[in-house]
Structures are given as structure tokens and as C-alpha cells.
Scaffold this motif. Structure first.
Motif, PDB file in Angstrom:
ATOM      1  N   ASP A  21       8.865   3.481   6.082  1.00  0.00           N
ATOM      2  CA  ASP A  21       8.865   4.726   6.851  1.00  0.00           C
ATOM      3  C   ASP A  21       7.888   5.755   6.296  1.00  0.00           C
ATOM      4  OD1 ASP A  21      10.869   3.669   8.416  1.00  0.00           O
ATOM      5  OD2 ASP A  21      12.495   4.564   7.222  1.00  0.00           O
ATOM      6  N   ARG A  22       7.270   5.440   5.173  1.00  0.00           N
ATOM      7  CA  ARG A  22       6.330   6.372   4.548  1.00  0.00           C
ATOM      8  C   ARG A  22       5.065   6.440   5.398  1.00  0.00           C
ATOM      9  NH1 ARG A  22       6.173   4.308  -1.225  1.00  0.00           N
ATOM     10  NH2 ARG A  22       8.418   4.692  -1.117  1.00  0.00           N
ATOM     11  N   ILE A  23       4.467   7.617   5.486  1.00  0.00           N
ATOM     12  CA  ILE A  23       3.247   7.792   6.283  1.00  0.00           C
ATOM     13  C   ILE A  23       2.101   6.971   5.656  1.00  0.00           C
ATOM     14  CG2 ILE A  23       2.405   9.853   5.026  1.00  0.00           C
ATOM     15  CD1 ILE A  23       1.781  11.070   7.861  1.00  0.00           C
ATOM     16  N   SER A  24       1.177   6.497   6.483  1.00  0.00           N
ATOM     17  CA  SER A  24       0.010   5.771   5.948  1.00  0.00           C
ATOM     18  C   SER A  24      -1.099   6.781   5.638  1.00  0.00           C
ATOM     19  CB  SER A  24      -0.504   4.767   6.980  1.00  0.00           C
ATOM     20  OG  SER A  24      -1.081   5.473   8.074  1.00  0.00           O
ATOM     21  N   ALA A  25      -2.092   6.338   4.904  1.00  0.00           N
ATOM     22  CA  ALA A  25      -3.208   7.233   4.560  1.00  0.00           C
ATOM     23  C   ALA A  25      -3.928   7.705   5.827  1.00  0.00           C
ATOM     24  CB  ALA A  25      -4.179   6.525   3.616  1.00  0.00           C
ATOM     25  N   LEU A  26      -4.151   6.781   6.760  1.00  0.00           N
ATOM     26  CA  LEU A  26      -4.846   7.150   8.005  1.00  0.00           C
ATOM     27  C   LEU A  26      -4.051   8.169   8.810  1.00  0.00           C
ATOM     28  CD1 LEU A  26      -6.491   3.978   9.592  1.00  0.00           C
ATOM     29  CD2 LEU A  26      -7.602   6.131   8.984  1.00  0.00           C
ATOM     30  N   ASN A  27      -2.742   7.936   8.935  1.00  0.00           N
ATOM     31  CA  ASN A  27      -1.913   8.879   9.692  1.00  0.00           C
ATOM     32  C   ASN A  27      -1.787  10.214   8.977  1.00  0.00           C
ATOM     33  OD1 ASN A  27      -1.590   7.033  11.694  1.00  0.00           O
ATOM     34  ND2 ASN A  27       0.459   6.366  11.065  1.00  0.00           N
ATOM     35  N   THR A  84       0.787  -1.253   0.000  1.00  0.00           N
ATOM     36  CA  THR A  84       0.000   0.000   0.000  1.00  0.00           C
ATOM     37  C   THR A  84       0.817   1.301   0.000  1.00  0.00           C
ATOM     38  OG1 THR A  84      -0.301  -0.296   2.373  1.00  0.00           O
ATOM     39  CG2 THR A  84      -2.132  -0.948   0.963  1.00  0.00           C
ATOM     40  N   PRO A  85       2.045   1.355   0.560  1.00  0.00           N
ATOM     41  CA  PRO A  85       2.769   2.637   0.499  1.00  0.00           C
ATOM     42  C   PRO A  85       2.995   3.160  -0.925  1.00  0.00           C
ATOM     43  CG  PRO A  85       3.797   1.203   2.131  1.00  0.00           C
ATOM     44  CD  PRO A  85       2.769   0.368   1.400  1.00  0.00           C
ATOM     45  N   VAL A  86       2.864   2.304  -1.948  1.00  0.00           N
ATOM     46  CA  VAL A  86       3.019   2.808  -3.326  1.00  0.00           C
ATOM     47  C   VAL A  86       2.014   3.921  -3.596  1.00  0.00           C
ATOM     48  CG1 VAL A  86       3.852   0.621  -4.301  1.00  0.00           C
ATOM     49  CG2 VAL A  86       1.426   1.162  -4.477  1.00  0.00           C
ATOM     50  N   ASP A  87       0.810   3.758  -3.076  1.00  0.00           N
ATOM     51  CA  ASP A  87      -0.243   4.740  -3.340  1.00  0.00           C
ATOM     52  C   ASP A  87       0.022   6.062  -2.644  1.00  0.00           C
ATOM     53  OD1 ASP A  87      -1.616   2.881  -4.872  1.00  0.00           O
ATOM     54  OD2 ASP A  87      -2.835   2.173  -3.192  1.00  0.00           O
ATOM     55  N   ILE A  88       0.728   5.986  -1.502  1.00  0.00           N
ATOM     56  CA  ILE A  88       1.036   7.208  -0.759  1.00  0.00           C
ATOM     57  C   ILE A  88       2.070   8.019  -1.529  1.00  0.00           C
ATOM     58  CG2 ILE A  88       2.026   8.113   1.395  1.00  0.00           C
ATOM     59  CD1 ILE A  88      -0.826   6.970   1.685  1.00  0.00           C
ATOM     60  N   GLU A 114       4.166  25.428   5.497  1.00  0.00           N
ATOM     61  CA  GLU A 114       5.135  24.631   6.262  1.00  0.00           C
ATOM     62  C   GLU A 114       4.601  23.242   6.610  1.00  0.00           C
ATOM     63  OE1 GLU A 114       7.758  25.015  10.355  1.00  0.00           O
ATOM     64  OE2 GLU A 114       6.745  26.806   9.586  1.00  0.00           O
ATOM     65  N   GLN A 115       3.348  23.197   7.086  1.00  0.00           N
ATOM     66  CA  GLN A 115       2.788  21.891   7.455  1.00  0.00           C
ATOM     67  C   GLN A 115       2.542  21.015   6.226  1.00  0.00           C
ATOM     68  OE1 GLN A 115      -0.218  23.745   9.688  1.00  0.00           O
ATOM     69  NE2 GLN A 115       0.626  23.131  11.660  1.00  0.00           N
ATOM     70  N   GLY A 116       2.135  21.648   5.133  1.00  0.00           N
ATOM     71  CA  GLY A 116       1.958  20.916   3.883  1.00  0.00           C
ATOM     72  C   GLY A 116       3.277  20.323   3.422  1.00  0.00           C
ATOM     73  N   ALA A 117       4.348  21.111   3.554  1.00  0.00           N
ATOM     74  CA  ALA A 117       5.686  20.652   3.149  1.00  0.00           C
ATOM     75  C   ALA A 117       6.129  19.456   3.997  1.00  0.00           C
ATOM     76  CB  ALA A 117       6.691  21.802   3.272  1.00  0.00           C
ATOM     77  N   GLN A 118       5.833  19.503   5.300  1.00  0.00           N
ATOM     78  CA  GLN A 118       6.181  18.373   6.187  1.00  0.00           C
ATOM     79  C   GLN A 118       5.441  17.107   5.756  1.00  0.00           C
ATOM     80  OE1 GLN A 118       4.962  19.688  10.053  1.00  0.00           O
ATOM     81  NE2 GLN A 118       6.880  20.762  10.501  1.00  0.00           N
ATOM     82  N   LEU A 119       4.143  17.259   5.502  1.00  0.00           N
ATOM     83  CA  LEU A 119       3.338  16.113   5.084  1.00  0.00           C
ATOM     84  C   LEU A 119       3.856  15.557   3.753  1.00  0.00           C
ATOM     85  CD1 LEU A 119       0.949  14.145   5.210  1.00  0.00           C
ATOM     86  CD2 LEU A 119      -0.493  15.938   4.231  1.00  0.00           C
ATOM     87  N   LEU A 120       4.158  16.451   2.820  1.00  0.00           N
ATOM     88  CA  LEU A 120       4.646  16.025   1.510  1.00  0.00           C
ATOM     89  C   LEU A 120       5.913  15.187   1.646  1.00  0.00           C
ATOM     90  CD1 LEU A 120       4.526  16.033  -1.573  1.00  0.00           C
ATOM     91  CD2 LEU A 120       5.568  18.299  -1.559  1.00  0.00           C
ATOM     92  N   LEU A 121       6.828  15.619   2.523  1.00  0.00           N
ATOM     93  CA  LEU A 121       8.067  14.860   2.723  1.00  0.00           C
ATOM     94  C   LEU A 121       7.807  13.489   3.354  1.00  0.00           C
ATOM     95  CD1 LEU A 121      10.719  17.507   3.802  1.00  0.00           C
ATOM     96  CD2 LEU A 121      10.668  16.145   1.700  1.00  0.00           C
ATOM     97  N   GLU A 122       6.799  13.427   4.213  1.00  0.00           N
ATOM     98  CA  GLU A 122       6.475  12.122   4.818  1.00  0.00           C
ATOM     99  C   GLU A 122       5.861  11.167   3.794  1.00  0.00           C
ATOM    100  OE1 GLU A 122       5.118  11.761   8.879  1.00  0.00           O
ATOM    101  OE2 GLU A 122       5.153  13.957   9.046  1.00  0.00           O
ATOM    102  N   MET A 123       5.258  11.744   2.756  1.00  0.00           N
ATOM    103  CA  MET A 123       4.697  10.909   1.686  1.00  0.00           C
ATOM    104  C   MET A 123       5.782  10.511   0.693  1.00  0.00           C
ATOM    105  SD  MET A 123       1.195  13.065   1.085  1.00  0.00           S
ATOM    106  CE  MET A 123       0.078  11.814   0.517  1.00  0.00           C
ATOM    107  N   LEU A 124       6.721  11.422   0.457  1.00  0.00           N
ATOM    108  CA  LEU A 124       7.809  11.158  -0.487  1.00  0.00           C
ATOM    109  C   LEU A 124       9.048  10.642   0.256  1.00  0.00           C
ATOM    110  CD1 LEU A 124       7.498  14.268  -2.852  1.00  0.00           C
ATOM    111  CD2 LEU A 124       6.550  11.968  -3.196  1.00  0.00           C
TER     112      LEU A 124
END
Length: 304
Positions: free
Chosen positions: A282-288, A193-197, A266-276
Motif C-alpha cells: 500500500d506504500r506509494i511508489s516513487a513515480l506516484n 522496491t517499497p523499502v526505498d520509499i 498539509e500536503q507534505g504530511a499526506q505524502l509522508l504518511l503515504e511513504m510511511l
């Protein structure tokens, strides 16, 4: 398996060929509504049954019962036996007029408002969290198969054509267009599933940039473009037993994501890095991701 007949649907127009064959816009002659038809040719067993497809369709129908707002509706399934070895299975989906690609192209300059991007991302992740909780991965997420209704509702399409997954399935790499492919797919490592993230992260950036974040021309080129942004991962994170060696790439250092997506907060950038994140574990899940501060804080509009 099937209850409709293909005669009930009158083709109106071709709406593009995907990885899974041609898609038609059609009219349901009973209800008068427009639908999207996707046909898959499947090999059948000695009983004339396409076993894996029967399972797939059963799963799709089960998902349908949840009636999730961010997933495209499966209205009907028709099967027509063509030969002893082949059956044509037609999936009938609700028809949504535009996809995210068109929606982004139509947005007047300077592009979508930050609140609109946040809302679209939230809906996208809600749809993904729903699929992932039902052990379905999309595998081919891109702006063309994210539909946006005229009311601004996001609906994921084409996921039913991905297989039910077991966690260590190394799939043929034809499943994803290059630009939204995560490193583990480009390297032909195993994935889940992390592929989709990762793909969602690419799409998140694209909503701000109004053009794709990584436009590679081959697997190696695509990886190079990714590493220019996130840096070359350390040796110990490189998957073992893959054909592309880490030595192929210059020792890129990570650059601030805002160099590439300047409009993001800033928060968007943090989230983007957790997805990329390179390592899928270590990639963030959809729920998180839905729980990320980016979605919690309403933008405070300051007078300028």
C-alpha cells in the motif's frame, strides 16, 4: 569486464567505511579529477570470474548510459585477481564533496527552507524512480549515501552494491542501518522496491526535524518507535511466518504526523504518511510520489 587499472588512481584520503568496505577519495592521474573508489572482494568461480558481480557491473554500466542527473556516475571498473578464489573489484565513481547528512548539519538554524526540502525530495524521488524502473532497489538509503553537489544537485550513491532483485528475496538484515529500515526488513519478511520509499520517508521527515525520525536501538525497539507514530497495524496486515509477534507491542494508535514533524505543510504530511505506510503493497511508489499534490503546488508566500 575492466578497462582501467588501479594504478591510474592515486589515493588521497579515506572517506569512510560503509557496509561495503572502505571508500577512498582518489585522483585520476589521467584527467586530474577526483573520484571515489569502492572495492569489493568477490569469490570467483572455476574460470576465475565473479559471476554475480559481472552481472551487477554490467547492469551498472547499462544504467550509466542513461546518464541520469540524480544518480552518481560510474567512471570505471577495475578487477585485480588476488587469489584463485578471490578477485578484488574496484568501482570508480565520480566524487561529490558532501552528503545529505553533512548538508543538513551545515544548514544554519532554523534549517532548510520548505522550498529547498521540496526540491531535494523531488530529486531524490527522481533518482529512485529511475533505479526502480530498471529493477534496481537501493536497500540502504540513508543521508550518508545521498550526495549533494555544491550546486544543490542530489545524486544517489551505493545503489550498485545492492543486488538485482527478484520480488521475493528475503535478504540478510545487515543491509540497512536500523533507523531507515522499513517494518518488513525489521520483521525479516520478503521485500522489494517499497523499502526505498520507507527510507525516503524517514529522510523527508529528517530534513524538517534535522534529526532522525525513528532512532531505535534494536529491531523490536525500532518497530516500537515506528508504531508510536503510525499506530500498531491491524492483525491482518502483520506478515505471516515472522519471528517477532504483534503481541510484543502495546496497542498504539496513530498520532498526527505533524506532532512529530511540526514544520511540514498539509500536503507534505499526506505524502509522508503515504511513504510511511506499514504494508509495502500500500506504500506509494516513487513515480506516484512525484505526481503528488505536494510537488504540484508551489508554496504561496504570504506576507506575515
Amino acid at each position: 569486464m575492466a578497462h582501467g587499472t588501479s594504478l591510474q588512481y592515486e589515493r588521497v584520503a579515506e572517506i569512510g567505511g560503509g557496509a561495503y568496505g572502505t571508500v577512498y577519495k582518489a585522483r585520476d592521474t589521467e584527467s586530474g579529477r577526483f573520484v571515489a573508489l569502492k572495492s569489493v572482494r568477490v569469490q570467483t568461480d572455476h574460470n576465475g570470474l565473479p559471476i554475480s558481480t559481472v552481472r551487477e557491473v554490467a547492469l551498472l554500466k547499462r544504467l550509466e548510459q542513461f546518464d541520469h542527473p540524480n544518480v552518481v556516475r560510474l567512471m570505471d571498473v577495475c578487477a585485480t585477481q588476488r587469489t584463485d578464489q578471490e578477485t578484488k573489484v574496484t568501482l570508480v565513481f565520480e566524487h561529490v564533496e558532501q552528503d545529505l547528512k553533512t548538508y543538513l548539519e551545515k544548514a544554519p538554524a532554523p534549517g532548510l527552507a520548505p522550498e529547498r526540502i521540496k526540491d531535494l525530495m523531488k530529486q531524490l524521488l527522481c533518482g529512485l524512480a529511475f533505479l526502480h524502473s530498471n529493477r534496481v532497489m537501493h536497500r540502504d538509503l540513508k543521508p550518508e549515501n545521498i550526495l549533494v553537489t555544491s550546486q544543490g544537485q542530489v545524486k544517489l550513491a551505493d545503489f550498485g552494491l545492492a543486488r538485482m532483485y527478484s520480488c521475493h528475496m528475503a535478504l540478510t538484515p545487515v543491509v540497512v542501518t536500523l533507523w531507515y529500515r522499513p517494518p518488513e526488513v525489521l520483521l525479516q519478511s520478503s521485500y522489494a522496491t517499497p523499502v526505498d520509499i520507507w527510507s525516503s520517508g524517514c529522510i523527508f521527515a529528517e530534513m524538517f526535524k534535522r534529526k532522525p525520525l525513528f532512532c531505535g536501538e534494536s529491531e523490536v525497539d525500532q518497530l516500537g518507535k515506528i508504531f508510536e507514530v503510525i499506530g500498531l497495524p491491524p492483525e491482518e496486515e502483520w506478515p505471516t511466518g515472522v519471528t517477532i509477534s504483534r503481541k510484543h507491542f502495546p496497542p498504539f494508535s496513530a498520532r498526527p504526523i505533524t506532532d512529530f514533524v511540526p514544520e511540514i505543510n498539509e500536503q507534505g504530511a499526506q505524502l509522508l504518511l503515504e511513504m510511511l505506510t506499514f504494508d509495502p503493497c500500500d506504500r506509494i511508489s516513487a513515480l506516484n510520489a512525484l505526481d503528488h499534490p505536494y510537488f504540484r503546488n508551489e508554496e504561496i508566500l504570504t506576507e506575515t
